[in-house]
Design a protein around this motif. Sequence first.
Motif: not given
Length: 442
Positions: A14-21, A27-34, A48-49
């Motif tokens: 599993y990839i580690v999710a770090e934050r969402a907006k 993810d922790v490496d800064g990769k962005k997913y829609i 994150s509303v």
Amino acid sequence: MYDQVFYRDLNKEYIVAERAKGIYIYDVDGKKYIDGSGGACVVNIGHSVPEVIKAMHNQAKKVSYVHGSHFTTKAAMQFAERIVEMTPSEDLNRVYFVSGGSEAVETSLKLARQYWDELGEYTKFKVISRWGSYHGTSMGALALGGHTSRRRHFQPLIQHTPHIFPCYCYRCPFGKNKRTCDLECADSLERTIKYEGPDSISAFIAEPVVGATAGAVVPKEGYWARIKEICEKYNILLIADEVMVGIGRTGKNFCIEHWGVVPDIIVTAKGLSGGYTPVGAVIVKQKIHDLIRDKSGQFVHGLTFSQNPLSMAVGSEVLKYIKDHNLVSRSAELGDFFLKKLKELKGLDYVGDVRGLGLFAGIEFVKNKKTKETFNTGIKFSKKVAAEAFRNGLITYPGAGGVDGVKGDHILLCPPYIIEKEEICEMVDILKKSIKKVAKIV
Ligand code: PLP
């Protein structure tokens, strides 16, 4: 890192999710997913509303927990009021809170049974449901679900209840087509009721549009009206499972409104809190609530985290946000564009059907587009597409077994309602690239 979490897929890294907006997860490496599936069709107002975070914080400062047998809270009362405001009928005006979809379904079954019992209709206990559906993972909900692979391991533990065939026009279980269809799938409810004995049936439960197990299968016009007519004829409660499709997902507050039908009970969860906290709700007609109040005075049911104040405050703020930003109309308007764009994928190899309603869409994959032959299950076509899309920065919700409980491949797409048209185009581009890549290797 030594990891002791018992995950869903025990062989996956599993990839580690770090934050969402907004519509994005990082993810922790800064990769962005829609977040193209809003997780499992949960995230509707985006991540994150600030208003929701503030509501959560404010409630936590006041009171985070009280037990439902001791207190109510302003947050619970306000949340119930906002839910009731969204229902398709003034009659649907009492809300029983739980922590998620499976609990909501379990609650609805018990509620239906207690209703008949209190009325003196002691023989009414069976709940009819449909093959090819999903109602949750707990034993009662699993028994009603019609997904063979999900039921298989647990067959000896679950109760055997009557199931009818779904309304699945792409693969009509009755061999009909648009021209010859006479809603045999709806009429099969009546036949099953007669065989089982009308006096033994408590309720019929179904998803207004089938989600996780079949990939946004939209029923034919007239289906729900016929179902409602049959339920009324035989004095059976109609339960709409809107765990996935409720709260604006298909462009109406509740999906069943597309067909002008008012059920006796609506169960909902997922988008009810937009994913900010676990919550579910059972919305019931006043007559059910009042009968139990006037007879025994107590629904014999209860959960430690029902009505927990944090979920109440958060859910309430999510519904306010949806209303203030007209997000249900946005889901309807964007939904048309979304489906039109997705239909461009129909020209690709192995894309059998593209369907949906509002911002709720499914793509069914087939090995042979003419015969609709499915892939061998070992190929895991939909999982491969989802994995490739994920690598390309798009999250989708893959599923299998939609055709007969085992065979069939689809993905679900249900992005947050705040998505922009350009982002929808980007989603479709990623999907196109990902499907083409997988098509080359199967
Ligand atoms: N009902 C439907 C229609 C669902 O799609 C789901 C979950 O996917 C459930 C019930 C169960 O909800 P939960 O996973 O929150 O228990």
